[in-house]
Enzyme design. Structure first.
Site, short mmCIF file in Angstrom:
data_model
loop_
_atom_site.label_atom_id
_atom_site.label_comp_id
_atom_site.label_asym_id
_atom_site.label_seq_id
_atom_site.Cartn_x
_atom_site.Cartn_y
_atom_site.Cartn_z
N GLY A 159 3.89 7.79 7.60
CA GLY A 159 5.03 7.09 7.00
C GLY A 159 4.68 6.33 5.74
N GLY B 281 3.62 12.52 -2.68
CA GLY B 281 2.61 13.42 -2.11
C GLY B 281 3.11 13.97 -0.77
CG HIS B 282 3.64 11.31 2.61
ND1 HIS B 282 3.65 10.00 2.21
CD2 HIS B 282 2.57 11.43 3.45
CE1 HIS B 282 2.65 9.34 2.78
NE2 HIS B 282 1.97 10.20 3.52
N GLY C 159 -2.53 17.55 3.32
CA GLY C 159 -2.84 17.31 1.91
C GLY C 159 -4.33 17.43 1.63
CG ASP D 265 -6.26 12.36 3.75
OD1 ASP D 265 -6.90 11.30 3.75
OD2 ASP D 265 -5.06 12.42 3.42
NE ARG E 255 -5.43 2.41 4.67
CZ ARG E 255 -5.63 3.41 5.52
NH1 ARG E 255 -5.71 4.64 5.09
NH2 ARG E 255 -5.76 3.17 6.82
#
Ligand code: AMP
Length: 289
Positions: free
Chosen positions: A31, A36-37, A154, A157, A194
């Site tokens: 969330g 990007g998400h 993605g 990671d 973040r």
């Protein structure tokens, strides 16, 4: 868009889709969504088509956070996330509680975990020893609840994607795992939930991860002889040290497929790094050659 909070209801729905022969694509997230998400969600739509179903999940998974990490401080904004998922064309948003995902965990009533033993040891696994056990466990559970034919992760990671691909292969999950490129801010900083916590002073310094990747690429491209990674690593560390708020956690060079450490940069070599900017730890990676 339908919102499902119960694990049993999610699995019933998935079993119905399967009986109906529907294609299902899945994007797991924690969330506090960013572009990007959302790019993973539109990619998933392209993969399963319109009669297909796109499922996104939002779950801040407690088992992948160490007690000292930022679980309770992890940013959350469900209303905004719902609106973004709707706009991105998500059909079902799975938003389970801890009690749904790990019934009885607080009182010792949950005791099954999935552990990848090899690729999880280095880099993120070195700095966060229990992290990937939480990731593989929650993703295996989510796969069993959503029953997707394709799941999209993605490249941001990279190690996580490699470990999950290994898990899918080793445990015979009947699905295809796809990896989508990292979306970046204009100045190169990889988008991340973040990033919100960077102060005005820290934010420009956070581009040092991207600048380090660029420097490594430049060194590799402009050299006619093999580049030894221990020397390159020192150059990277020196660059990171130019930023007062930055502290290098690790920089590693490895084969992008196997994650095997590389002593010299050859075709397919990847670099990954983790850097503390103030108290926040950011990660990034890219292929160098
Ligand atoms: P997270 O919510 O951070 O767990 O991320 C959920 C998914 O989004 C993971 O597969 C991440 O690799 C992916 N992701 C995170 N940041 C980015 C980004 N900047 N570009 C593309 N994908 C990303």
């Amino acid at each position: 868009m339908r919102i499902v909070t119960s694990a049993a209801a999610m699995q019933r729905l998935a079993l119905r889709w399967r009986r109906e022969g529907k294609r299902v694509g899945f994007v797991p997230t924690m969330g506090y969504l960013h572009d990007g998400h959302l790019s993973l969600m539109s990619r998933t739509r392209r993969l399963v088509g319109k009669p297909g179903i796109v499922v996104a999940s939002i779950y801040v998974n407690p088992t992948q956070f160490a007690p000292t990490e930022d679980l309770s401080a992890y940013p959350r904004d469900l209303e905004r996330d719902k609106a973004l998922c709707r706009k991105a064309g998500v059909d079902v948003l799975f938003f389970p509680s801890d009690a749904e995902m790990y019934p009885g965990r607080e009182t010792g009533g949950y005791s099954t975990y999935v552990i990848e033993e090899k690729l999880s040891q280095s880099m993120e696994g070195g700095s966060r020893p229990t992290h990937f056990r939480g990731v593989t466990t929650v993703v295996a559970k989510l796969f069993n609840l959503v029953l997707p034919e394709v799941a999209v992760f993605g490249a941001k990671d990279w190690q996580q994607a490699a470990i999950l691909r290994r898990m899918v292969r080793d445990l015979n999950f009947p699905l295809k795992l796809m990896v989508a490129p990292t979306l970046r801010e204009k100045d190169g900083l990889a988008m991340s939930s973040r990033n919100k916590y960077l102060t005005v002073e820290q934010r420009p310094q956070a581009t040092i991860l991207w600048r380090a990747l660029q420097l490594a690429r430049q060194v590799v491209v402009s050299s006619h002889t093999p580049i030894y990674t221990d020397l390159l690593g020192k150059e990277i560390a020196a660059l990171i040290a130019t930023q007062p708020a930055a502290r290098l956690d690790y920089v590693e060079f490895f084969d992008g497929e196997t994650l095997q450490p590389a002593t010299a940069v050859t075709r397919g070599a990847h670099m990954a790094l983790a850097v503390f900017i103030g108290k926040k730890r950011l990660i990034d990676n890219a292929v160098l050659k």
